[in-house]
Write an enzyme that holds these catalytic residues in place. Structure first.
Site, PDB file in Angstrom:
ATOM      1  N   HIS A 160      42.733  37.904  28.988  1.00 62.65           N
ATOM      2  CA  HIS A 160      42.281  38.842  30.001  1.00 62.65           C
ATOM      3  C   HIS A 160      43.273  39.937  30.107  1.00 62.65           C
ATOM      4  CE1 HIS A 160      39.947  40.612  33.239  1.00 62.65           C
ATOM      5  NE2 HIS A 160      40.833  40.190  34.178  1.00 62.65           N
ATOM      6  N   ASP A 188      33.748  40.929  26.362  1.00 65.19           N
ATOM      7  CA  ASP A 188      34.616  40.406  27.211  1.00 65.19           C
ATOM      8  C   ASP A 188      34.209  40.080  28.547  1.00 65.19           C
ATOM      9  OD1 ASP A 188      36.400  40.729  25.108  1.00 65.19           O
ATOM     10  OD2 ASP A 188      37.941  41.821  26.300  1.00 65.19           O
ATOM     11  N   ASP A 189      34.906  39.204  29.286  1.00 69.82           N
ATOM     12  CA  ASP A 189      34.603  38.787  30.776  1.00 69.82           C
ATOM     13  C   ASP A 189      33.378  38.208  31.112  1.00 69.82           C
ATOM     14  OD1 ASP A 189      36.849  40.290  31.086  1.00 69.82           O
ATOM     15  OD2 ASP A 189      35.960  42.110  31.845  1.00 69.82           O
TER      16      ASP A 189
END
Length: 298
Positions: free
Chosen positions: A128, A10-11
Site C-alpha cells: 500500500h 488495488d485497495d
C-alpha cells in the site's frame, strides 16, 4: 512474442463500495487480480465476495494507514496505535526511528492473517502506497517473502514518467510518484537477490483517477510493452497495470474505521471502472495481441 497484461485492482477490502466496484470490474473482464487490505471495514466482506469466483487475490501490505492487524508497537505507530502515514513513516524510516523488528512482526502478522482469512497464502504481495520498496523496508520484505515461498511482488517503474505532462497539473502528486519511482529503482537488486519476481514492465502511476483516459491508457500500455520487448529476448513479456476501480466510500465511515479521504470518496473510482470495462479497451487488447492474465502467470 506474447504480451501478458496483469491488471490489478488495488485497495480491495477498503469498503463495501470499493469491493462492489472491484467485483464489477472482474465480472466485466476488466481485472483479474486484486490486492487486499487487511485492516479496513470491508476486508472480510471483500474476501467473501471474491471466494470461488476466480479473482486472484494478493496481499496489499499496509504499514502506513490505519491500525496494525494484531500487535501494539512503540515505533511503527503513534501513541494512539495508528500508523504514521505515507510520508510520516518514510520520514521516520529515513531518520532511523523505526525498530526493524516491528516491521518484521507486522509483515509476518499480515501474511499469517491473510492466510487465515483467505485459506491460502497470497499469490503475491505488494505494498500500500508502495511502502514495500522503501530502502529500509525492502530487504526485510524480500527476506520474509522468500521464507514464505511467495515469489511475486510489484515493481512500479513506469518509463518516461517525467514526460507525462498532465501529471504536472498536481505538483504534490507528481513529487510522490517520482519518490515511488526512485525507491523502486533502488530496491530492484534487493528483490532479484531474493528471487522475488515482478512483471517485466509496469504502468499505472500516471493514469490514476481522472488522469486515466482510454487514449492515455492504451498509449502507456503499448509504450511499456514495446520498450520491454526491445530489452528482453524471451517468448513472453509481462506488464502490470495498477488500477483503483470502485464506487465512492462515504466520508463518515468505511476505510480505516474512522472514514475515508478524498481519494476513497472520489467519483474517480467509478471513472476508472468505466474506462477499464469499456469496449474500446477490449478491442485494443485483441488488436495488439495482449492477453489478460493474473499474477499466477508471471
Amino acid at each position: 512474442m506474447k504480451r501478458l497484461l496483469v491488471i490489478t485492482a488495488d485497495d480491495f477490502g477498503f469498503s463495501t463500495e470499493r469491493n462492489k466496484g472491484v467485483m464489477e470490474a472482474f465480472n466485466n473482464g476488466a481485472v483479474k487480480s486484486a490486492s487486499l487490505l487487511l485492516n479496513c471495514t470491508g476486508t472480510v466482506s471483500g474476501v467473501e465476495s471474491a471466494r470461488n469466483t476466480g479473482l486472484t487475490l494478493g496481499l496489499h501490505l499496509n504499514l502506513t494507514e490505519g491500525k496494525p492487524v494484531r500487535h501494539k508497537y512503540k515505533t511503527l505507530t503513534s501513541s494512539d496505535g495508528i500508523f504514521h502515514g505515507m510520508l510520516g513513516l518514510r520520514e521516520a524510516l529515513d531518520k532511523g526511528e523505526i525498530d526493524s523488528t516491528e516491521i518484521k512482526a507486522e509483515i509476518d502478522s499480515q501474511i499469517k492473517y491473510y492466510e487465515e482469512l483467505v485459506g491460502e497464502k497470497p499469490a503475491y504481495v505488494d505494498g500500500h502506497q508502495h511502502i514495500h520498496l522503501h530502502p529500509v523496508v525492502a530487504p526485510i520484505f524480500a527476506k520474509i517473502l522468500s521464507r514464505y515461498d511467495i515469489a511475486v511482488t510489484r515493481l512500479p517503474i513506469e518509463i518516461n514518467l517525467s514526460s507525462k505532462a498532465w501529471l504536472k497539473q498536481d505538483p504534490k502528486l507528481f513529487d510522490k510518484l517520482l519518490l515511488f519511482l526512485k525507491e523502486a529503482k533502488f530496491s530492484m537488486p534487493v528483490l532479484q537477490q531474493n528471487q522475488i519476481k515482478t512483471s517485466t514492465c509496469f504502468t499505472g502511476l500516471s493514469t490514476m483517477g481522472n488522469f486515466m483516459t482510454i487514449e492515455r491508457l492504451q498509449a502507456n500500455i503499448l509504450e511499456a510493452f514495446e520498450a520491454a520487448e526491445q530489452k528482453h529476448q524471451s517468448m513472453a513479456v509481462s506488464c502490470e497495470l495498477m488500477t483503483h476501480p470502485g464506487h465512492p466510500t462515504p466520508l463518515h465511515y468505511g476505510g480505516f474505521s474512522w472514514g475515508t479521504d478524498d481519494f476513497g470518496n472520489s467519483e474517480d473510482r467509478v471513472h476508472e471502472l468505466q474506462v477499464l470495462s469499456s469496449v474500446d479497451m477490449k478491442n485494443f487488447y485483441r488488436a495488439h495481441n495482449i492477453e489478460l492474465v493474473t499474477h499466477r502467470e508471471l
